[in-house]
Design an enzyme around this catalytic site. Structure first.
Site, PDB file in Angstrom:
ATOM      1  N   ASP A   1      -6.218  17.217  46.055  1.00  0.00           N
ATOM      2  CA  ASP A   1      -6.996  16.149  45.444  1.00  0.00           C
ATOM      3  C   ASP A   1      -8.480  16.477  45.557  1.00  0.00           C
ATOM      4  O   ASP A   1      -8.889  17.229  46.449  1.00  0.00           O
ATOM      5  CB  ASP A   1      -6.708  14.812  46.142  1.00  0.00           C
ATOM      6  CG  ASP A   1      -7.000  13.607  45.252  1.00  0.00           C
ATOM      7  OD1 ASP A   1      -6.054  13.070  44.657  1.00  0.00           O
ATOM      8  OD2 ASP A   1      -8.180  13.224  45.140  1.00  0.00           O
TER       9      ASP A   1
ATOM     10  N   ASP B   1      -9.575  21.384  42.918  1.00  0.00           N
ATOM     11  CA  ASP B   1      -9.909  20.972  41.558  1.00  0.00           C
ATOM     12  C   ASP B   1      -8.968  21.704  40.622  1.00  0.00           C
ATOM     13  O   ASP B   1      -9.068  22.930  40.468  1.00  0.00           O
ATOM     14  CB  ASP B   1     -11.362  21.325  41.253  1.00  0.00           C
ATOM     15  CG  ASP B   1     -11.785  20.984  39.829  1.00  0.00           C
ATOM     16  OD1 ASP B   1     -10.954  20.453  39.065  1.00  0.00           O
ATOM     17  OD2 ASP B   1     -12.952  21.265  39.481  1.00  0.00           O
TER      18      ASP B   1
ATOM     19  N   TYR C   1      -5.440  10.870  25.145  1.00  0.00           N
ATOM     20  CA  TYR C   1      -4.502  10.822  26.264  1.00  0.00           C
ATOM     21  C   TYR C   1      -3.085  11.126  25.780  1.00  0.00           C
ATOM     22  O   TYR C   1      -2.357  11.903  26.411  1.00  0.00           O
ATOM     23  CB  TYR C   1      -4.560   9.449  26.920  1.00  0.00           C
ATOM     24  CG  TYR C   1      -3.682   9.315  28.134  1.00  0.00           C
ATOM     25  CD1 TYR C   1      -4.029   9.931  29.335  1.00  0.00           C
ATOM     26  CD2 TYR C   1      -2.507   8.560  28.087  1.00  0.00           C
ATOM     27  CE1 TYR C   1      -3.227   9.809  30.458  1.00  0.00           C
ATOM     28  CE2 TYR C   1      -1.697   8.432  29.211  1.00  0.00           C
ATOM     29  CZ  TYR C   1      -2.063   9.059  30.394  1.00  0.00           C
ATOM     30  OH  TYR C   1      -1.268   8.935  31.503  1.00  0.00           O
TER      31      TYR C   1
ATOM     32  N   THR D   1      -1.279   0.592  38.877  1.00  0.00           N
ATOM     33  CA  THR D   1      -2.036   1.531  39.699  1.00  0.00           C
ATOM     34  C   THR D   1      -3.519   1.159  39.672  1.00  0.00           C
ATOM     35  O   THR D   1      -3.960   0.379  38.815  1.00  0.00           O
ATOM     36  CB  THR D   1      -1.888   2.962  39.161  1.00  0.00           C
ATOM     37  OG1 THR D   1      -2.436   3.022  37.824  1.00  0.00           O
ATOM     38  CG2 THR D   1      -0.425   3.399  39.128  1.00  0.00           C
TER      39      THR D   1
END
Length: 252
Positions: free
Chosen positions: A38, A54, A146, A181
């Site tokens: 992360d 990354d 997306y 989320t």
């Protein structure tokens, strides 16, 4: 057993929050040793090893994979979950944003998978699970970029499954519907009427609510587990029926 990951090492990208954190927790509670990749590894709540990686940088990815092998000794499972969102029609994002999102959401999965493959080839229970989306199978408004990225993930998953099956590596995807989320929460907070927007998102899914992160994590755990040894090249929808069901409007 489907929940037995004892002795296996898993990498979860984007594992510090949201779906990634739920997946890391699920795998870890089932016996896996979990490495989280992360940008903010210090925030990872469920990791035996948290590494700053990354996925948009190949050197960063390779260094992270080398650290996992050096410290944990092996890699058996990869969950390609790291990704970024985008809103709007095709006019809403310029070329740079298209390249940025595709680089993270699609090429990022390639970078991590490519670096992990030599280690997966040595595993007796090798599996890759890619996080795709309902956006790969349903035309959603204001999600052109997306959706394009997640459609690419769906096709990539099938191609990877075909390429690596005879090496003993299974590759599948999970297609969450709109999940409860932090990222979705931020989208709702930015809406003119957050309560109305939440109600619309809940109504869009046939079961009438947002998908729980734990439900997605359970699906990933199944696809990654040795119990799913005959399952490869599939996209498992966790969307309350949005992909396949066409219900009549609920009576008032």
């Amino acid at each position: 057993m489907s929940n037995d990951f004892t002795g296996l090492v898993a990498i979860v990208t984007g594992g510090a929050s949201g779906l990634g954190a739920a997946i890391a927790q699920r795998l870890r509670s089932s016996g896996a040793t979990v490495a989280v990749f992360d940008l903010r590894p210090d925030a990872a709540p469920h990791a035996d090893l948290a590494v700053a990686v990354d996925v948009g940088d190949d050197a960063s990815v390779r260094a992270g994979v080398e650290r996992v092998v050096a410290e944990l000794g092996r890699i058996d499972v990869l969950v390609n979950n790291a990704g970024i969102g985008a809103q709007g029609t095709i006019e809403a994002n310029d070329d740079d944003e298209w390249h940025r999102v595709l680089d993270v959401n699609v090429v990022g999965m390639v970078r991590v998978s490519r670096a992990v493959l030599p280690h997966l080839r040595r595993s007796p229970a090798a599996a890759i699970v890619n996080t795709s989306s309902i956006a790969a199978t349903a035309g959603l408004p204001q999600r052109a970029l997306y959706s394009a990225s997640k459609g690419a993930v769906a096709a990539l998953t099938r191609a990877m499954a075909a390429d690596h099956l005879r090496e003993g590596i299974r590759v599948n995807a999970v297609n969450p519907g709109t999940a409860d989320t932090p990222w979705v929460g931020r989208l709702l907070d930015s809406a003119p009427d957050p309560a109305a927007e939440r109600a619309a998102l809940e109504a869009r899914q046939p079961h009438g609510r947002l998908v729980a992160a734990d439900e997605v994590a359970d699906a990933v755990a199944y696809l990654a587990s040795p119990a799913a040894g005959s399952t490869t090249g599939v996209a498992l929808a966790v969307d309350g029926g949005m992909q396949e069901l066409r219900l009549r409007p609920a009576s008032s």
